[in-house]
Enzyme design. Structure first.
Site, PDB file in Angstrom:
ATOM      1  N   ARG A 118      -9.374  39.382 -30.694  1.00 54.28           N
ATOM      2  CA  ARG A 118     -10.256  40.507 -31.035  1.00 54.28           C
ATOM      3  C   ARG A 118     -11.182  40.170 -32.210  1.00 54.28           C
ATOM      4  O   ARG A 118     -11.449  40.999 -33.086  1.00 54.28           O
ATOM      5  CB  ARG A 118      -9.435  41.777 -31.340  1.00 54.28           C
ATOM      6  CG  ARG A 118      -8.550  42.219 -30.187  1.00 54.28           C
ATOM      7  CD  ARG A 118      -9.352  42.601 -28.955  1.00 54.28           C
ATOM      8  NE  ARG A 118      -8.505  42.969 -27.834  1.00 54.28           N
ATOM      9  CZ  ARG A 118      -8.182  42.147 -26.833  1.00 54.28           C
ATOM     10  NH1 ARG A 118      -8.629  40.906 -26.817  1.00 54.28           N
ATOM     11  NH2 ARG A 118      -7.418  42.559 -25.833  1.00 54.28           N
TER      12      ARG A 118
ATOM     13  N   SER B   6      -7.148  50.566 -26.055  1.00 54.19           N
ATOM     14  CA  SER B   6      -6.042  50.254 -26.967  1.00 54.19           C
ATOM     15  C   SER B   6      -6.501  50.484 -28.396  1.00 54.19           C
ATOM     16  O   SER B   6      -7.467  49.887 -28.849  1.00 54.19           O
ATOM     17  CB  SER B   6      -5.596  48.803 -26.789  1.00 54.19           C
ATOM     18  OG  SER B   6      -5.083  48.600 -25.500  1.00 54.19           O
TER      19      SER B   6
ATOM     20  N   GLU C 185      -7.776  48.511 -33.793  1.00 56.43           N
ATOM     21  CA  GLU C 185      -8.738  47.738 -33.024  1.00 56.43           C
ATOM     22  C   GLU C 185     -10.071  48.475 -32.989  1.00 56.43           C
ATOM     23  O   GLU C 185     -11.142  47.876 -32.974  1.00 56.43           O
ATOM     24  CB  GLU C 185      -8.205  47.527 -31.599  1.00 56.43           C
ATOM     25  CG  GLU C 185      -9.046  46.612 -30.747  1.00 56.43           C
ATOM     26  CD  GLU C 185      -8.395  46.283 -29.431  1.00 56.43           C
ATOM     27  OE1 GLU C 185      -9.059  46.405 -28.394  1.00 56.43           O
ATOM     28  OE2 GLU C 185      -7.195  45.913 -29.425  1.00 56.43           O
TER      29      GLU C 185
END
Length: 296
Positions: free
Chosen positions: A170, A220, A290
């Site tokens: 990420r 998510s 995230e």
């Protein structure tokens, strides 16, 4: 804000509710939201903003952000459905930053090129996928990208090979430097259209079975902690289905904070903080977001 953008440069909206533009369906107003007509218009807009020292933020499909309830004091540049060109040369596809990952995946399939099946259900844009090194089902952006077109802080167009993009979990170079993604080149392999389509349809079914796609969210919410799974930690903390004001944890997948009932951005942010505290208290593990947070 006493500032106007020439509508010849794109679609311009003043005092625009960001809840109409984010997948979480929350957020106050942006002073200005502009959707540039093309790459040249984007650069012209950025020149104006830099000259006037006006704060700005560039969004793709707005699927991984929370805009705070007080909105954004500045200019939001949204690239969704702009800079969305797709072209193919042999086994190389070029995709503009505003193209959706779904459209890119289907374009690859239409040209009998495999490697992007994992991306079909990713709700974001090419630009967002580059920024976050988006991935799913053992596929990652870094495995299929060969080169990225970027705009640097001097508004010069540059290209970086995948080896220089610092892709990680990420993460990418874009998060380290003042860069804007303009597009990317994807190096794929020849394949069979029917097999490619069957594969991404299988992934889509698995998503629908396991993820709360019926509720507004940003996918998510938390990064995967090393050695753990965020969803399992949240579930083991007794938070499956947890509700806080209008927000809460999905019953279907505990890794998703969702907008359950007309939540505010504050409801969602408070829910995230509660989950982080409970998991830290129970397991000593720090969950990191995230999702990106912007605004006042």
């Amino acid at each position: 804000m006493d500032f106007k953008i020439d509508n010849r440069l794109g679609d311009v909206f003043y005092n625009e509710p960001m809840k109409n533009h984010t997948s979480f369906k929350v957020g106050g107003n942006a002073d200005i939201l502009v959707m540039p007509k093309d790459e040249d218009s984007l650069i012209e807009i950025l020149k104006l903003l830099k000259e006037k020292d006006i704060k700005y933020y560039v969004l793709g499909n707005s699927t991984n952000v929370i805009v705070k309830d007080n909105g954004f004091d500045g200019v939001i540049i949204k690239l969704k459905d702009r800079l969305n060109d797709l072209s193919v040369d042999g086994n190389i596809i070029y995709a503009g930053a505003g193209a959706s990952m779904k459209d890119l995946s289907e374009f690859a399939c239409g040209n009998s090129l495999e490697g992007l099946e994992f991306a079909h259900g990713i709700p974001g844009s090419v630009g967002g996928a580059i920024v976050m090194n988006a991935g799913a089902y053992d596929g990652e952006t870094k495995f299929v990208v060969s080169k990225v077109r970027l705009l640097n802080s001097d508004l010069e167009i540059i290209e970086k090979p995948v080896e220089e993009m610092n892709f990680g979990y990420r993460h990418s170079l874009v998060q380290e430097e003042d860069l804007i993604v303009l597009g990317a080149y994807y190096k794929l392999k020849p394949g069979d259209k029917k097999i490619i389509k069957a594969k991404y349809e299988e992934f889509d079914k698995r998503r629908a079975d396991k993820q709360p796609l019926e509720l507004p969210s940003a996918g998510s919410t938390f990064k995967r902690p090393e050695g753990y799974f965020a969803g399992k930690l949240i579930d083991d903390s007794g938070l499956r289905g947890f509700t806080h004001k209008g927000a809460g944890i999905s019953e279907k997948h505990c890794g998703f904070v969702v907008n359950k009932d007309n939540a505010s951005a504050s409801d969602i942010l408070e829910t995230i903080e509660i989950v982080q505290k409970v998991v830290k208290d129970n397991f000593g593990v720090e969950l990191k977001r995230e999702v990106k947070i912007i605004g006042e």
